[in-house]
Design a protein around this motif. Structure first.
Motif, PDB file in Angstrom:
ATOM      1  N   GLN A  32      25.481 -37.302 -43.808  1.00  0.00           N
ATOM      2  CA  GLN A  32      26.637 -38.316 -43.316  1.00  0.00           C
ATOM      3  C   GLN A  32      26.074 -39.696 -43.602  1.00  0.00           C
ATOM      4  N   SER A  33      24.720 -39.985 -43.368  1.00  0.00           N
ATOM      5  CA  SER A  33      23.987 -40.974 -43.579  1.00  0.00           C
ATOM      6  C   SER A  33      24.198 -41.554 -45.134  1.00  0.00           C
ATOM      7  N   ASP A  38      27.766 -42.643 -45.483  1.00  0.00           N
ATOM      8  CA  ASP A  38      27.876 -44.051 -44.751  1.00  0.00           C
ATOM      9  C   ASP A  38      27.428 -45.043 -45.853  1.00  0.00           C
ATOM     10  N   LYS A  39      26.091 -44.866 -46.355  1.00  0.00           N
ATOM     11  CA  LYS A  39      25.630 -46.113 -47.260  1.00  0.00           C
ATOM     12  C   LYS A  39      26.075 -46.133 -48.274  1.00  0.00           C
ATOM     13  N   ALA A  82      23.341 -35.072 -39.883  1.00  0.00           N
ATOM     14  CA  ALA A  82      22.989 -36.781 -40.215  1.00  0.00           C
ATOM     15  C   ALA A  82      22.577 -37.182 -41.286  1.00  0.00           C
ATOM     16  N   LEU A  83      21.736 -36.238 -41.821  1.00  0.00           N
ATOM     17  CA  LEU A  83      21.233 -36.680 -43.172  1.00  0.00           C
ATOM     18  C   LEU A  83      22.479 -36.808 -44.258  1.00  0.00           C
ATOM     19  N   GLU A 120      18.607 -33.201 -36.436  1.00  0.00           N
ATOM     20  CA  GLU A 120      19.591 -34.324 -36.630  1.00  0.00           C
ATOM     21  C   GLU A 120      19.070 -35.732 -36.533  1.00  0.00           C
ATOM     22  N   TYR A 149      18.243 -38.315 -39.479  1.00  0.00           N
ATOM     23  CA  TYR A 149      18.753 -39.854 -39.732  1.00  0.00           C
ATOM     24  C   TYR A 149      17.677 -40.604 -40.120  1.00  0.00           C
ATOM     25  N   GLU A 150      16.341 -40.498 -39.577  1.00  0.00           N
ATOM     26  CA  GLU A 150      15.350 -41.201 -39.889  1.00  0.00           C
ATOM     27  C   GLU A 150      14.980 -41.071 -41.395  1.00  0.00           C
ATOM     28  N   ALA A 202      16.965 -40.304 -43.794  1.00  0.00           N
ATOM     29  CA  ALA A 202      17.926 -40.998 -44.608  1.00  0.00           C
ATOM     30  C   ALA A 202      17.935 -42.488 -44.672  1.00  0.00           C
ATOM     31  N   GLY A 203      16.921 -42.825 -43.904  1.00  0.00           N
ATOM     32  CA  GLY A 203      16.331 -44.461 -44.159  1.00  0.00           C
ATOM     33  C   GLY A 203      16.296 -44.723 -45.574  1.00  0.00           C
ATOM     34  N   ARG A 261      13.084 -44.474 -42.444  1.00  0.00           N
ATOM     35  CA  ARG A 261      13.983 -45.717 -42.019  1.00  0.00           C
ATOM     36  C   ARG A 261      12.779 -46.703 -41.774  1.00  0.00           C
TER      37      ARG A 261
END
Length: 425
Positions: free
Chosen positions: A205-206, A209-210, A202-203, A176, A180-181, A183-184, A146
């Motif tokens: 879902q990101s 979401d994107k 989190a990966l 998690e 998330y980081e 997935a940036g 990210r």
């Protein structure tokens, strides 16, 4: 405005310029990237993130696209022997002169913006690739995703190889938060490929979401090993009887599968034939990843930069599969911010004797500190008698009998010392 006549001059100055060795954030690098080449047209880009496997994925991609006849820029880090390894065109490190010219251009537009060592390198790579008119650029994230400088570029395909616990001071302490980081690097309406068989929520879902185009290993694409070949498939698409990957280890089938998925996703813009894929898989090479060298006295030497629990788990699997029932003499060192206790516990059953090397890097673990870890893990067959690599390596080699294996593993810096020592000889 600073200017240096040598690459080493530039690098030494960069190391002292920024107050922090690692300073995550995109604003500084993005501003300078725009100022450097305001009219730059970004070449098709594959960005690779992940805890382990990033370098291998870039190496596979580089080998495949080069075999297909394209002009390929690849940016990776860290380097093992020479800084130039970070910036390659068609697998060949670019010259000192090209890098120095890029640094001079960056310095000319930098003004009062402070850049880290990594940001300088990233901007230089992007500038060199644009000026060299590459057909495709392959960018390896340095840390996370990210807020990593590589992420100033919108990837046309984003690939995350694996998620494990590492760099906890910057990325968090759970899969998690780390997921998330990573997935940036995903972007809207753009392929997001996940090579981890059990990705953190989190990966995934990101990516959702994107509104990225998500493809997961084991669900949207997969591989099947045969006796001396393997098959890859994704829905209606399949490739059969592929050559075994040139990089060794079970995990390389996962990396190669993710890479094939990435290549297929970009095929409408950068066409690759099945012949090029086969050639790239077979002919890929990467120093320091299960790298075998047969020494002059026929002692087999294995080099590996594995320095976290997952990486050394794959290393022990490889030792058991490729070198069963051999005594292993391990020359070892690591950085102090790594999970040293877990690495020692995983490796202990595979190692006959240990030889610890204190490194001069300020991030390296000291002899006193590492002795405590060996003591906690109840590992007794370890020698701390050396001040540098050469002494430890010579001692380990001397203890090797016929059919024994010499292993150098842990830090990139240690593997670098080993390759430099062998070249010196």
């Amino acid at each position: 405005m600073m200017h240096f006549d040598s690459l080493q001059g530039w690098l030494s100055w960069q190391e002292s310029l920024h107050p922090l060795a690692i300073d995550l954030g995109l604003e500084r690098a993005a501003h300078i990237y725009r100022a450097l080449n305001p009219d730059a047209i970004k070449p098709p880009t594959i960005t690779v993130a992940g805890t382990n496997g990033k370098g291998s994925c870039v190496a596979f991609l580089e080998a495949i696209y080069t075999a297909a006849g394209y002009r390929v820029g690849s940016y990776t880090s860290p380097h093992i022997q020479k800084y130039n390894e970070r910036i390659k065109i068609n697998g060949v490190p670019v010259s000192d002169a090209l890098i120095c010219e890029a640094f001079a251009r960056i310095e000319a537009v930098r003004k009062d913006i402070s850049l880290s060592y990594f940001e300088f390198g990233t901007l230089a790579a992007l500038d060199i690739f644009w000026r060299s008119d590459v057909d495709i650029q392959l960018l390896e994230v340095g840390m996370g995703g990210r807020l990593d400088a590589v992420n100033i570029i919108d990837a046309d395909v984003a690939l995350v190889s694996s998620i494990h616990i590492d760099h906890v001071d910057w990325l968090g302490t759970t899969r998690e938060t780390i997921g998330y980081e990573k997935a940036g690097i995903f972007r809207k309406n753009t392929p997001a490929i996940i090579g981890d068989l059990d990705p953190p929520d989190a990966l995934r879902q990101s990516a959702i979401d994107k509104q990225a185009l998500l493809y997961c290993m084991g669900k949207d694409f997969t591989y099947q090993k045969q006796q001396s070949s393997w098959d890859w498939s994704a829905g209606e698409q399949s490739l059969t009887q592929l050559p075994e990957p040139g990089l060794k280890g079970e995990h390389q089938y996962r990396n190669a599968s993710s890479v094939i998925m990435a290549v297929q996703q970009l095929n409408s813009r950068v066409l690759v034939t099945e012949t090029a894929i086969r050639s790239g898989l077979k002919n890929v090479s990467l120093p320091g990843r299960f790298q075998r060298i047969d020494l002059a006295d026929n002692t087999p030497l294995l080099l590996d930069v594995g320095h976290n629990p997952e990486a050394v788990t794959t290393l022990t699997d490889h030792l058991n599969a490729a070198y069963p029932n051999r005594r292993v003499h391990a020359v070892f060192s690591m950085m102090k911010d790594k999970d040293i206790a877990s690495v020692l516990k995983i490796m202990a059953p595979a190692i006959h004797a240990w030889y610890f090397v204190p490194l001069t890097n300020p991030r390296a673990i000291s002899t006193v500190a590492v002795q405590e870890f060996f003591s906690q893990c109840q590992i007794a067959n370890v020698s701390f008698d050396y001040t540098a690599f050469a002494g430890a390596f010579a001692a380990a080699k001397k203890q090797c009998r016929k059919n024994d294996l010499l292993l150098v593993f842990g830090s990139f810096f240690l593997v670098s010392d080993c390759l430099n020592e062998l070249e010196g000889k």
